[in-house]
Every structure is written in structure tokens, then in C-alpha cells.
Design a protein around this motif. Structure first.
Motif, short mmCIF file in Angstrom:
data_model
loop_
_atom_site.label_atom_id
_atom_site.label_comp_id
_atom_site.label_asym_id
_atom_site.label_seq_id
_atom_site.Cartn_x
_atom_site.Cartn_y
_atom_site.Cartn_z
N ARG A 123 -3.15 2.02 8.23
CA ARG A 123 -3.42 0.95 7.26
C ARG A 123 -2.16 0.59 6.48
O ARG A 123 -1.91 -0.58 6.18
CB ARG A 123 -4.52 1.40 6.29
CG ARG A 123 -5.89 1.58 6.92
CD ARG A 123 -6.96 1.68 5.86
NE ARG A 123 -8.26 1.95 6.42
CZ ARG A 123 -8.88 3.13 6.35
NH1 ARG A 123 -8.28 4.15 5.73
NH2 ARG A 123 -10.07 3.31 6.89
N ARG A 140 0.85 -1.19 0.00
CA ARG A 140 0.00 0.00 0.00
C ARG A 140 0.89 1.25 0.00
O ARG A 140 1.81 1.36 0.80
CB ARG A 140 -0.90 -0.02 1.23
CG ARG A 140 -2.08 0.92 1.18
CD ARG A 140 -2.90 0.81 2.46
NE ARG A 140 -4.12 1.56 2.38
CZ ARG A 140 -5.32 1.04 2.18
NH1 ARG A 140 -5.45 -0.27 2.05
NH2 ARG A 140 -6.40 1.80 2.13
N SER A 150 2.37 4.79 0.71
CA SER A 150 2.35 5.59 1.94
C SER A 150 2.07 7.06 1.62
O SER A 150 2.62 7.60 0.65
CB SER A 150 3.70 5.47 2.66
OG SER A 150 3.75 6.30 3.80
N GLU A 181 -5.05 6.39 7.49
CA GLU A 181 -4.44 5.82 6.29
C GLU A 181 -3.02 5.35 6.57
O GLU A 181 -2.58 4.31 6.09
CB GLU A 181 -4.44 6.85 5.16
CG GLU A 181 -3.79 6.37 3.86
CD GLU A 181 -4.43 5.12 3.28
OE1 GLU A 181 -3.74 4.40 2.53
OE2 GLU A 181 -5.61 4.87 3.57
#
Length: 220
Positions: A151, A135, A137, A148
Motif C-alpha cells: 500500500r 503514507r 512506511s 502494508e
């Protein structure tokens, strides 16, 4: 990009796998963590309006493999200039090159952001890998320490931190098996005086033996 924390962790894992000795000085580990995260310093050019596809933009020249090769050589020459390190300069260069190049590799596995200029300055082409499990950053202190950002860290625990931990464990097991129980490996640093630490159950690995001999010659 992957987070700076994860870049540093992965670079340290590579350093554990490629270290020329079982015990390396603190500057070795600090340099690995810094060099692993350093390419993202290119975000300082954002206020200047420089971004992809400009070579100085984010994920540009500082993420390139040629840049990593040159920068790694400078790090080795500056931090390990003592003659006792010369037998393993090549190995140290390879470790630091891999650590810095890993930044671009991880960024290429992220699911967002600009492509990576792997071959700058010889090519301004930007690349992403077909498989992007990491994912991306968020950029900025406030943005990262948010929901976020949490996550992102959860994702990186699986795709970056866990592989890094396994790499470190594998490196440790290989060293123990190669050297034999009770053997220690030390680093040649004249600032620490006598570097012996414990009893040696068996002879040192060839690279470590060379380092020890160089250290002893310097002390004479």
C-alpha cells in the motif's frame, strides 16, 4: 518515513534536474541514490533506546538541514576532487544538498512517525507539514514486504515516483531545447580517456565548456 526506494528515486530526479552536464559518471547517480536514503541509517540506534526527542534518534540529526549541507560538501570533495570539476563544485554541492534534504522533506509529508528535527543541532524541535499525503512506511525488512508495504508503494508511485519522472523528463526537454538537437553533453573523467561521444551540432553550455577545457588541460 517514506520508503528507501522512493527516497532514492526522488534524489535521482533532483540530480537529473541539477546535473552540470548531460552525461554524468556512474558515481554521480549512485551517490545520489545513496545520499537520498542514507538519513534513515539512524534506525540503528533503536536498540540503544534512543528515539525522539533525542537528537540522535530517528528523524533527528541525520535528517537535519545543517547535516545535509555538511555531508553534501564531503561527498563532492571526495567523489569529485579532480581539478576539472572545480568550476562546478558549487552546483554539485547544491544538487547533493537538495538530494539529502529531500529525505527530510518527504518524511515531513508522511502521515505518521516522529516529527523531523530540521534544524538540529541548533534546535531539537520536531516538525511535520500540515499536508501529509504520503503514507508512512513501516520500519524493517519483514514489515515492509507485507500488504502494508505494498500500500505504501502504491501511494508513493503517485506522490513520489510520478513527480520524479516528470522532473527528469522536464530536465531532459530543457537540455535538448537549450543545447539543440544533436548536441551531446559529456562529463570530464580522465579515467575514460577521450570523452568525445558523437558529433557536436552546436557549442556546449558554458558549464560544460569549462569542464571540457579543464579536462583537455589535464591531458596535456
Amino acid at each position: 518515513m517514506a520508503s528507501a526506494f522512493s527516497h532514492a528515486v526522488f534524489a535521482s530526479g533532483l540530480g537529473a534536474a541539477g546535473a552540470p552536464g548531460g552525461r554524468m559518471p556512474v558515481r554521480y547517480w549512485v551517490a545520489l541514490a545513496v545520499i537520498g536514503a542514507a538519513p534513515d541509517l539512524d534506525v540503528v540506534v533503536y536498540p540503544l533506546g534512543l528515539n525522539a526527542p533525542h537528537i540522535l534518534g530517528h528523524r533527528g540529526i541525520t535528517h537535519a538541514l545543517p547535516f545535509a549541507a555538511v555531508f553534501a560538501a564531503l561527498v563532492v570533495r571526495l567523489l569529485f576532487r579532480g581539478v576539472e570539476w572545480r568550476p562546478v563544485w558549487g552546483r554539485l554541492w547544491l544538487v547533493f544538498f537538495a538530494a539529502m534534504a529531500s529525505h527530510a522533506i518527504l518524511d515531513g509529508l508522511t502521515n505518521g512517525g516522529q516529527g523531523i528535527a530540521f534544524f538540529a543541532p541548533f534546535s531539537d524541535a520536531r516538525w511535520h507539514f500540515p499536508w501529509t499525503p504520503i503514507r508512512v512506511s513501516p520500519i524493517g525488512f519483514t514489515a515492509f514486504f507485507s500488504v502494508e508495504g505494498l500500500r505504501v508503494l502504491q501511494n508513493e508511485l503517485v506522490w513520489v515516483w510520478l513527480p520524479s519522472a516528470l522532473l527528469m523528463l522536464a530536465a531532459r526537454l530543457v537540455r535538448v531545447r537549450h543545447a539543440g538537437w544533436g548536441t551531446y553533453a559529456s562529463y570530464p573523467d580522465a579515467a575514460h580517456g577521450d570523452h568525445s561521444r558523437g558529433l557536436r551540432a552546436s557549442g556546449p553550455a558554458p558549464a560544460e565548456a569549462d569542464l571540457s577545457e579543464g579536462h583537455n588541460r589535464n591531458r596535456r
